[in-house]
Design a protein around this motif. Structure first.
Motif: not given
Ligand code: 4FN
Length: 222
Positions: A55-59, A107-111
């Motif tokens: 659980g938790g917000a975002g992706m 490597l670039c992260g998002h969300y």
């Protein structure tokens, strides 16, 4: 030196094609290859993320999609760097060290970030560019490419390399150019004197003064 960037936003890197990095690319001193992670989604909607277990917000970016993007470009001699706020903060000595590599995969992260399992599988090192919240790892990746490229043989002029070793980790002394007077402010007299010893001494004093005032941490280092 080859940089392979794995990102969901390859368009963000177009400004690198100008300026010094663009020239270095044209002269074949560095090569920047962009891979869109989204191209490796097997989903009909090109989905690359999903909700977090627990659980938790975002992706969270899916590990299989990131891994397939990596597999499309991987090589045995490459160093894989994940731009992440959890990494050690980038500094000039790390930059010099990385400039000796022949192939860097970034490597670039998002969300809300990337599934830990693919990070554990492929990442050699996590590096942060500083302590603030960003929306993605793309700006940090550009910072890494810019800073590391400067040390690749032939990218910088001889003058810039000499000037940098002279400044020795301190902040820079103030610089002036023509005109001699601007809105009532004159160029410091010593710089017009032609007395090279005095100029050198004045610049060292000014460099120490500004470093001591704004970045005393740089003086206690080394
Ligand atoms: N950031 C902090 C604490 C918790 C989260 C963040 C944050 C982009 C994918 C990571 C940020 C900063 C420097 C990559 C920040 C960097 C990132 C970086 C970055 C989206 C997840 C995220 C305590 C630092 C304020 C978002 C602190 N250098 N999360 O920014 O990728 O490389």
């Amino acid at each position: 030196m080859k940089f392979d960037v794995l990102t969901l936003f390859p368009e963000m890197f177009t400004p690198l094609k100008d300026s010094i990095i663009g020239r270095a690319t044209q002269n074949n001193l560095i090569e920047i290859s962009l891979t869109n992670i989204r191209d490796f989604s097997k989903d009909k909607h090109k989905k690359v993320d999903d909700t977090p277990y627990g659980g938790g917000a975002g992706m969270i970016m899916r590990p299989d999609v990131v891994y397939d993007a990596y597999e499309s470009i991987k090589s045995d001699n490459a160093k894989v760097i994940y731009m992440s706020p959890k990494g050690k903060v980038l500094n000039q000595s790390k930059i010099k060290e990385l400039s000796k590599e022949s192939h860097i995969i970034i490597l670039c992260g998002h969300y809300e970030g990337i599934d830990q399992r693919v990070l554990d599988e492929i990442v050699d090192e996590e590096i942060s560019i500083g302590d603030y919240v960003l929306t993605g790892g793309e700006l940090p990746a550009m910072v890494l490419i810019d800073t590391v490229s400067r040390y690749v043989e032939g990218v910088l002029s001889k003058d810039s390399v000499l000037e940098e070793s002279f400044s020795d980790g301190l902040l820079e002394y103030p610089q002036y150019t023509r005109p001699e007077e601007f809105r009532g402010q004159r160029v410091p007299e010593v710089l017009i004197s032609g007395h090279h010893e005095n100029i050198k001494k004045w610049r060292k004093e000014k460099a120490l003064e500004i470093t001591n005032k704004n970045r005393p941490d740089l003086l206690t280092k080394k």
